[in-house]
Scaffold this active site. Sequence first.
Site, short mmCIF file in Angstrom:
data_model
loop_
_atom_site.label_atom_id
_atom_site.label_comp_id
_atom_site.label_asym_id
_atom_site.label_seq_id
_atom_site.Cartn_x
_atom_site.Cartn_y
_atom_site.Cartn_z
N ARG A 71 0.84 -1.19 0.00
CA ARG A 71 0.00 0.00 0.00
C ARG A 71 0.88 1.24 0.00
NH1 ARG A 71 -2.05 1.27 4.21
NH2 ARG A 71 -1.26 -0.27 5.67
N TYR A 212 -1.22 -3.59 -6.89
CA TYR A 212 -0.94 -4.39 -5.70
C TYR A 212 -1.99 -4.24 -4.60
CZ TYR A 212 2.01 -7.18 -2.68
OH TYR A 212 2.50 -8.20 -1.90
N SER A 263 -0.59 -3.23 11.79
CA SER A 263 0.14 -4.22 10.98
C SER A 263 1.30 -4.79 11.80
CB SER A 263 0.72 -3.54 9.75
OG SER A 263 -0.30 -2.91 9.04
N ASP A 288 -9.44 -9.40 9.39
CA ASP A 288 -8.95 -8.05 9.11
C ASP A 288 -9.98 -6.94 9.30
OD1 ASP A 288 -6.75 -6.42 8.29
OD2 ASP A 288 -7.65 -6.19 6.31
N ARG A 379 2.42 -11.96 -0.12
CA ARG A 379 1.05 -12.23 0.35
C ARG A 379 0.51 -13.56 -0.17
NH1 ARG A 379 -1.32 -8.55 4.10
NH2 ARG A 379 0.26 -6.93 4.22
O1 O2Y Z 1 0.24 -4.12 1.24
C1 O2Y Z 1 -0.93 -4.32 0.94
O2 O2Y Z 1 -1.44 -3.88 -0.08
C2 O2Y Z 1 -1.78 -5.12 1.80
S1 O2Y Z 1 -2.13 -4.32 3.30
C3 O2Y Z 1 -3.11 -5.41 4.23
C4 O2Y Z 1 -3.57 -6.57 3.66
C5 O2Y Z 1 -4.34 -7.43 4.41
C6 O2Y Z 1 -4.68 -7.08 5.67
N1 O2Y Z 1 -4.24 -5.94 6.23
C7 O2Y Z 1 -3.45 -5.11 5.54
C8 O2Y Z 1 -3.02 -3.87 6.28
O3 O2Y Z 1 -2.15 -3.13 5.84
O4 O2Y Z 1 -3.58 -3.62 7.36
MN MN Z 2 -5.21 -4.94 7.85
#
Ligand code: O2Y
Ligand code: MN
Length: 595
Positions: A71, A212, A263, A288, A379
């Site tokens: 992210r 992503y 996280s 989540d 992931r």
């Molecule tokens: O990096 C990403 O795009 C995934 S972030 C994510 C994915 C699943 C659950 N939680 C998260 C998070 O950043 O809290």
């Molecule tokens: Mn999350």
Amino acid sequence: MQSSKCQNAKLQQWVKEAAELCRPEAIHWCDGSQAEYDTLMAQMVKVGMATPLDKRPNSFLFRSDPSDVARVEDRTYISYPHQEQAGPTNNWIEPDKLKGIMLDLYKGCMAGRTMYVIPFSMGPVGSPLAKIGVEITDSPYVVCNMHIMTRVGDRVLEVLGADGEYIPCLHSIGAPLQPGQADSSWPCAPIEQKYISHFPAENLIWSYGSGYGGNALLGKKCLALRIASAVARREGWMAEHMLILRLTSPEGRQYHVTGAFPSACGKTNLAMLLPTIKGWKVECIGDDIAWMKIGPDGRLYAINPEAGFFGVAPGTSYDSNPMAMDSIKENSIFTNCALTDDSDVWWEGMNGAPSHTIDWKGRDWTPDSKDVAAHANARFTAPASQCPIISTDWEKPEGVPIDIIIFGGRRASVVPLVAQAYDWDHGVFMGSTAASETTAANIGAVGNLRRDPFAMLPFCGYNMGDYFQHWFEMGDRLGAHAPKVFYVNWFRKTAEGKWLWPGFGDNSRVLKWMCERVDGKVGGRETPIGILPNEGDLDLTGLDLPAQDLQELLKVDAAAYQAEVPDMENHFAKFGDKLPGRLSAQLEALKKRLG
Ligand code: O2Y
Ligand code: MN
């Protein structure tokens, strides 16, 4: 361009306008079928984007571009007409300006590609708590992930009907193809062209430039947290970054728990925990996100709006999370993991390292390599239904009644193993001051303390001062039915850096104390920071925990807490006059109790 199955004129019109803007070569309305998934995967295998895995039936490995691995918080915007509506914790650009920038980028951005229209439901299709979204994307990888993470297809269009409401989510990887131009295996736009934009006043999501995870699977963080949190405030419910689990005692009494952790604090591991205490059972409902609404009996009910897990692979093993390992045996997508010589995936922390793999960048890797084999944010995407301990009630349309809310973070010192809030307001204070030490998986220097209120810092779709106030108002409406609130820290260390608490399945011992507190069956002692177990109150049967370690885990160091007060004050000061008076009052009460 039109779909015969879509009766919704507004949706047909939006798809037409998106096609005119993005100019794809073809349009495909997704039906969510296995045949559709198989066809797209076969196409991606053919062009070298996906690698089928011999060791896991119907499972595939993808490698992203090294610039597109997580992210992008710096490129994520909450766009309201006034900056104050987004608040001090969100990036903001005024909506007309942001739309102008993005419309320029979207012009012709799908040239040479297929535009997929994905009708999806967050929450069981037709549930009173569910919301419908439609994602338009030019990424077949996104379509396949959305198949797993949400409920996709014709059933959603039926529920939407002729005049139902949906949340439009426009996504492009931002990589148009000129005639004859060769495609790359993970097309995306450079960082300065990536925009993950939310327009909560219009329930609208626009994402550009990344393929992503949370940037591209728009049902997850964008819809189910950022947009949903704003909708929830307006409609009087809660959209939270929380796991949901059911705990059943040996007597058969069920307790439902939600937990918010930043996280890298083991949320997925806790959601699928195997208790080490005899007779207790955990069922997973979600790992989540929780959507919670007050039910007809006045209690708070939660659903998991997702249909799959998008879990961090590194560190996941049969020791840390056997149920996750069993969930990903088949029908799973892996991204940025290493590929073993026998066509399986591998990552750091899974088990002993193989003598050779192909790393996440497609290079030869051996245990002597200086780089990791799998990216730290690699992931797995797996259907929740494949978790061996998924609850039989995980898709119950009305959700499950919540007894316990847990907040937590990763703290090597200061914060004890567990504390119960004195009341709802104190619980809101605990959530609003939640903090965690950053790890290699976070942005920023390792070991920094980051305040992450309610684990919602990157996910709150409006001013977080108003969000705190919304929590108080929900508590006022819940009254005596409000869940009990606790704060945990599994990560306490000795001065020598040794873990004080074994964690994983033994966390069930702490959950058991919480359940017994709910029933008024076990003791606790009042301290300045909340109610802690007395040493005899935790069930430590069969656990070889030295007495001094237990003392340390349950110690409240008032001086150490006092030293943190200035940081809490600075944290609260950011919210200016949006900070609820009830939070300032809580901070003053804490200071008084600390002496
Ligand atoms: O990096 C990403 O795009 C995934 S972030 C994510 C994915 C699943 C659950 N939680 C998260 C998070 O950043 O809290
Ligand atoms: Mn999350």
